[in-house]
Design a protein around this motif. Structure first.
Motif, PDB file in Angstrom:
ATOM      1  N   PHE A  19       5.668   4.842   4.359  1.00  0.00           N
ATOM      2  CA  PHE A  19       4.975   4.749   3.077  1.00  0.00           C
ATOM      3  C   PHE A  19       4.878   3.296   2.624  1.00  0.00           C
ATOM      4  N   ARG A  20       5.960   2.514   2.778  1.00  0.00           N
ATOM      5  CA  ARG A  20       5.918   1.099   2.418  1.00  0.00           C
ATOM      6  C   ARG A  20       4.876   0.364   3.254  1.00  0.00           C
ATOM      7  N   CYS A  21       4.844   0.672   4.541  1.00  0.00           N
ATOM      8  CA  CYS A  21       3.860   0.052   5.435  1.00  0.00           C
ATOM      9  C   CYS A  21       2.446   0.439   5.009  1.00  0.00           C
ATOM     10  N   TRP A  22       2.240   1.713   4.701  1.00  0.00           N
ATOM     11  CA  TRP A  22       0.932   2.213   4.286  1.00  0.00           C
ATOM     12  C   TRP A  22       0.475   1.517   3.010  1.00  0.00           C
ATOM     13  N   LYS A  23       1.399   1.360   2.053  1.00  0.00           N
ATOM     14  CA  LYS A  23       1.042   0.707   0.793  1.00  0.00           C
ATOM     15  C   LYS A  23       0.781  -0.782   0.984  1.00  0.00           C
ATOM     16  N   SER A  24       1.577  -1.434   1.809  1.00  0.00           N
ATOM     17  CA  SER A  24       1.402  -2.878   1.978  1.00  0.00           C
ATOM     18  C   SER A  24       0.101  -3.191   2.714  1.00  0.00           C
ATOM     19  N   GLU A  25      -0.303  -2.361   3.674  1.00  0.00           N
ATOM     20  CA  GLU A  25      -1.558  -2.591   4.387  1.00  0.00           C
ATOM     21  C   GLU A  25      -2.757  -2.450   3.469  1.00  0.00           C
ATOM     22  N   ARG A  26      -2.621  -1.674   2.414  1.00  0.00           N
ATOM     23  CA  ARG A  26      -3.720  -1.473   1.476  1.00  0.00           C
ATOM     24  C   ARG A  26      -3.541  -2.277   0.200  1.00  0.00           C
ATOM     25  N   SER A  27      -2.533  -3.136   0.161  1.00  0.00           N
ATOM     26  CA  SER A  27      -2.238  -3.995  -0.995  1.00  0.00           C
ATOM     27  C   SER A  27      -2.086  -3.183  -2.277  1.00  0.00           C
ATOM     28  N   ILE A  28      -1.378  -2.076  -2.179  1.00  0.00           N
ATOM     29  CA  ILE A  28      -1.123  -1.235  -3.352  1.00  0.00           C
ATOM     30  C   ILE A  28       0.167  -1.733  -4.002  1.00  0.00           C
ATOM     31  N   ARG A  29       0.082  -2.035  -5.272  1.00  0.00           N
ATOM     32  CA  ARG A  29       1.258  -2.529  -5.972  1.00  0.00           C
ATOM     33  C   ARG A  29       2.217  -1.377  -6.261  1.00  0.00           C
ATOM     34  N   PRO A  30       3.476  -1.685  -6.544  1.00  0.00           N
ATOM     35  CA  PRO A  30       4.420  -0.615  -6.894  1.00  0.00           C
ATOM     36  C   PRO A  30       3.952   0.127  -8.144  1.00  0.00           C
ATOM     37  N   ILE A  31       4.122   1.419  -8.141  1.00  0.00           N
ATOM     38  CA  ILE A  31       3.719   2.246  -9.271  1.00  0.00           C
ATOM     39  C   ILE A  31       4.977   2.910  -9.826  1.00  0.00           C
ATOM     40  N   HIS A  32       5.205   2.723 -11.111  1.00  0.00           N
ATOM     41  CA  HIS A  32       6.355   3.338 -11.768  1.00  0.00           C
ATOM     42  C   HIS A  32       5.832   4.494 -12.622  1.00  0.00           C
ATOM     43  N   HIS A  33       6.233   5.697 -12.271  1.00  0.00           N
ATOM     44  CA  HIS A  33       5.729   6.891 -12.950  1.00  0.00           C
ATOM     45  C   HIS A  33       6.651   7.274 -14.092  1.00  0.00           C
ATOM     46  N   GLN A  34       6.063   7.567 -15.242  1.00  0.00           N
ATOM     47  CA  GLN A  34       6.830   7.987 -16.409  1.00  0.00           C
ATOM     48  C   GLN A  34       6.941   9.509 -16.458  1.00  0.00           C
ATOM     49  N   LEU A  35       5.972  10.181 -15.848  1.00  0.00           N
ATOM     50  CA  LEU A  35       5.985  11.639 -15.842  1.00  0.00           C
ATOM     51  C   LEU A  35       6.168  12.134 -14.411  1.00  0.00           C
ATOM     52  N   GLU A  36       6.980  13.158 -14.259  1.00  0.00           N
ATOM     53  CA  GLU A  36       7.319  13.637 -12.917  1.00  0.00           C
ATOM     54  C   GLU A  36       6.108  14.122 -12.132  1.00  0.00           C
ATOM     55  N   HIS A  37       5.162  14.805 -12.806  1.00  0.00           N
ATOM     56  CA  HIS A  37       4.016  15.354 -12.073  1.00  0.00           C
ATOM     57  C   HIS A  37       3.106  14.258 -11.521  1.00  0.00           C
ATOM     58  N   ARG A  38       3.189  13.037 -12.047  1.00  0.00           N
ATOM     59  CA  ARG A  38       2.368  11.944 -11.542  1.00  0.00           C
ATOM     60  C   ARG A  38       2.913  11.367 -10.240  1.00  0.00           C
ATOM     61  N   ALA A  39       4.129  11.702  -9.906  1.00  0.00           N
ATOM     62  CA  ALA A  39       4.729  11.205  -8.662  1.00  0.00           C
ATOM     63  C   ALA A  39       4.334  12.057  -7.468  1.00  0.00           C
ATOM     64  N   ASP A  40       3.703  13.199  -7.712  1.00  0.00           N
ATOM     65  CA  ASP A  40       3.360  14.111  -6.616  1.00  0.00           C
ATOM     66  C   ASP A  40       2.417  13.482  -5.596  1.00  0.00           C
ATOM     67  N   ALA A  41       1.364  12.818  -6.049  1.00  0.00           N
ATOM     68  CA  ALA A  41       0.374  12.253  -5.129  1.00  0.00           C
ATOM     69  C   ALA A  41       0.991  11.197  -4.201  1.00  0.00           C
ATOM     70  N   PRO A  42       1.767  10.227  -4.712  1.00  0.00           N
ATOM     71  CA  PRO A  42       2.376   9.262  -3.789  1.00  0.00           C
ATOM     72  C   PRO A  42       3.328   9.908  -2.787  1.00  0.00           C
ATOM     73  N   VAL A  43       4.036  10.933  -3.212  1.00  0.00           N
ATOM     74  CA  VAL A  43       4.943  11.629  -2.284  1.00  0.00           C
ATOM     75  C   VAL A  43       4.133  12.344  -1.207  1.00  0.00           C
ATOM     76  N   ARG A  44       3.045  12.964  -1.604  1.00  0.00           N
ATOM     77  CA  ARG A  44       2.176  13.631  -0.614  1.00  0.00           C
ATOM     78  C   ARG A  44       1.573  12.621   0.352  1.00  0.00           C
ATOM     79  N   MET A  45       1.159  11.464  -0.164  1.00  0.00           N
ATOM     80  CA  MET A  45       0.590  10.433   0.703  1.00  0.00           C
ATOM     81  C   MET A  45       1.632   9.911   1.683  1.00  0.00           C
ATOM     82  N   ALA A  46       2.868   9.770   1.225  1.00  0.00           N
ATOM     83  CA  ALA A  46       3.941   9.316   2.117  1.00  0.00           C
ATOM     84  C   ALA A  46       4.165  10.340   3.223  1.00  0.00           C
ATOM     85  N   PHE A  47       4.174  11.616   2.861  1.00  0.00           N
ATOM     86  CA  PHE A  47       4.355  12.669   3.854  1.00  0.00           C
ATOM     87  C   PHE A  47       3.191  12.692   4.835  1.00  0.00           C
ATOM     88  N   TRP A  48       1.976  12.531   4.305  1.00  0.00           N
ATOM     89  CA  TRP A  48       0.773  12.515   5.148  1.00  0.00           C
ATOM     90  C   TRP A  48       0.818  11.345   6.127  1.00  0.00           C
TER      91      TRP A  48
END
Length: 136
Positions: free
Chosen positions: A10-39
Protein backbone atom coordinates in the motif's frame (compact mmCIF):
# COMPACT_ATOMS: atom_id res chain seq x y z
CA UNK A 1 3.59 -11.22 8.28
CA UNK A 2 0.91 -10.68 5.63
CA UNK A 3 -0.20 -7.46 7.31
CA UNK A 4 3.29 -5.98 6.96
CA UNK A 5 3.37 -7.07 3.30
CA UNK A 6 -0.03 -5.47 2.68
CA UNK A 7 1.12 -2.25 4.35
CA UNK A 8 4.34 -2.29 2.31
CA UNK A 9 2.43 -2.75 -0.96
CA UNK A 10 0.00 0.00 0.00
CA UNK A 11 2.85 2.42 0.81
CA UNK A 12 4.47 1.58 -2.53
CA UNK A 13 1.14 2.03 -4.34
CA UNK A 14 0.57 5.42 -2.71
CA UNK A 15 4.10 6.67 -3.29
CA UNK A 16 4.04 5.74 -7.00
CA UNK A 17 0.90 7.84 -7.39
CA UNK A 18 2.15 10.68 -5.15
CA UNK A 19 -0.81 10.29 -2.80
CA UNK A 20 -0.28 12.18 0.42
CA UNK A 21 -1.10 10.62 3.80
CA UNK A 22 -4.80 10.78 4.58
CA UNK A 23 -5.97 11.03 8.18
CA UNK A 24 -9.58 9.88 8.52
CA UNK A 25 -11.80 11.32 11.24
CA UNK A 26 -14.67 8.93 10.56
CA UNK A 27 -14.25 5.17 10.51
CA UNK A 28 -16.35 4.59 7.38
CA UNK A 29 -14.02 6.85 5.37
CA UNK A 30 -11.12 4.48 5.99
CA UNK A 31 -12.84 1.67 4.08
CA UNK A 32 -11.71 2.73 0.59
CA UNK A 33 -7.96 2.97 1.43
CA UNK A 34 -8.12 -0.41 3.16
CA UNK A 35 -9.83 -1.94 0.13
CA UNK A 36 -7.23 -0.38 -2.18
CA UNK A 37 -4.43 -1.80 -0.03
CA UNK A 38 -6.01 -5.25 -0.19
CA UNK A 39 -6.52 -4.91 -3.95
CA UNK A 40 -2.90 -3.83 -4.51
CA UNK A 41 -1.65 -6.69 -2.33
CA UNK A 42 -3.82 -9.20 -4.20
CA UNK A 43 -2.49 -8.01 -7.55
CA UNK A 44 1.10 -8.20 -6.35
CA UNK A 45 0.64 -11.74 -4.97
CA UNK A 46 -1.01 -12.81 -8.23
CA UNK A 47 1.86 -11.35 -10.23
CA UNK A 48 4.41 -12.97 -7.89
CA UNK A 49 2.78 -16.39 -8.34
CA UNK A 50 2.61 -15.96 -12.10
CA UNK A 51 6.28 -14.98 -12.16
CA UNK A 52 7.22 -18.13 -10.21
CA UNK A 53 5.58 -20.21 -12.94
CA UNK A 54 6.66 -18.34 -16.08
CA UNK A 55 9.74 -16.26 -15.18
CA UNK A 56 11.22 -17.32 -11.87
CA UNK A 57 14.14 -14.88 -12.00
CA UNK A 58 11.93 -11.77 -11.97
CA UNK A 59 10.37 -9.89 -9.08
CA UNK A 60 7.13 -7.88 -9.17
CA UNK A 61 9.19 -4.70 -8.70
CA UNK A 62 11.31 -5.43 -11.79
CA UNK A 63 8.17 -6.15 -13.82
CA UNK A 64 6.59 -2.87 -12.67
CA UNK A 65 9.77 -1.05 -13.69
CA UNK A 66 9.71 -2.63 -17.16
CA UNK A 67 5.99 -2.01 -17.63
CA UNK A 68 6.40 1.65 -16.68
CA UNK A 69 7.67 2.24 -20.21
CA UNK A 70 4.14 1.62 -21.54
CA UNK A 71 2.22 4.88 -21.59
CA UNK A 72 -1.20 6.06 -22.65
CA UNK A 73 -1.23 9.14 -24.90
CA UNK A 74 -3.94 11.15 -26.59
CA UNK A 75 -3.50 12.45 -30.12
CA UNK A 76 -5.82 15.35 -30.97
CA UNK A 77 -6.37 16.05 -34.67
CA UNK A 78 -8.42 19.10 -35.73
CA UNK A 79 -11.22 18.40 -38.21
CA UNK A 80 -12.42 20.77 -40.94
CA UNK A 81 -15.74 21.42 -39.14
CA UNK A 82 -14.05 22.68 -35.95
CA UNK A 83 -14.39 19.45 -34.00
CA UNK A 84 -11.46 17.35 -32.80
CA UNK A 85 -10.66 13.72 -33.53
CA UNK A 86 -9.21 12.31 -30.31
CA UNK A 87 -7.18 9.11 -30.57
CA UNK A 88 -6.29 7.56 -27.21
CA UNK A 89 -3.34 5.24 -27.77
CA UNK A 90 -0.91 3.30 -25.64
CA UNK A 91 2.68 3.14 -26.78
CA UNK A 92 3.96 0.00 -28.43
CA UNK A 93 6.06 -2.07 -26.03
CA UNK A 94 9.80 -2.21 -26.57
CA UNK A 95 11.27 -5.58 -27.54
CA UNK A 96 12.25 -6.57 -23.99
CA UNK A 97 8.84 -5.56 -22.62
CA UNK A 98 7.09 -7.49 -25.41
CA UNK A 99 9.25 -10.53 -24.61
CA UNK A 100 8.21 -10.22 -20.95
CA UNK A 101 4.54 -9.96 -21.93
CA UNK A 102 4.92 -13.04 -24.14
CA UNK A 103 6.70 -14.97 -21.38
CA UNK A 104 3.89 -14.13 -18.90
CA UNK A 105 1.26 -14.91 -21.56
CA UNK A 106 -0.24 -11.41 -21.31
CA UNK A 107 -1.79 -9.72 -24.32
CA UNK A 108 -2.39 -6.01 -24.36
CA UNK A 109 -5.95 -4.96 -25.17
CA UNK A 110 -6.69 -3.50 -28.56
CA UNK A 111 -6.23 0.23 -28.97
CA UNK A 112 -9.24 2.25 -27.75
CA UNK A 113 -11.57 3.54 -30.46
CA UNK A 114 -11.26 7.15 -31.67
CA UNK A 115 -13.66 9.76 -30.28
CA UNK A 116 -14.89 13.02 -31.74
CA UNK A 117 -14.95 16.02 -29.40
CA UNK A 118 -16.74 19.31 -29.92
CA UNK A 119 -14.78 22.49 -30.51
CA UNK A 120 -15.45 23.52 -26.88
CA UNK A 121 -13.52 20.46 -25.66
CA UNK A 122 -10.12 21.44 -27.01
CA UNK A 123 -7.05 20.44 -24.96
CA UNK A 124 -6.29 22.72 -22.03
CA UNK A 125 -2.91 24.50 -22.23
CA UNK A 126 -2.70 24.41 -18.41
CA UNK A 127 -2.17 20.65 -18.25
CA UNK A 128 1.29 19.47 -17.13
CA UNK A 129 3.58 18.40 -19.96
CA UNK A 130 3.23 14.70 -19.06
CA UNK A 131 -0.56 14.89 -19.55
CA UNK A 132 -0.57 17.31 -22.48
CA UNK A 133 -2.15 15.67 -25.55
CA UNK A 134 -0.31 15.63 -28.85
CA UNK A 135 -1.81 18.09 -31.34
CA UNK A 136 -1.39 17.62 -35.08
Amino acid sequence: MQLTQIESVFRCWKSERSIRPIHHQLEHRADAPVRMAFWAYGLQVTLKNRLMIHASGLTPASVFEKMATLQMVEVWIPMLDGRWLMLPRYTQPEKDVQALLNKLDITLPSQPPPRIKSSQTIPSPTKPAAQQPVLW
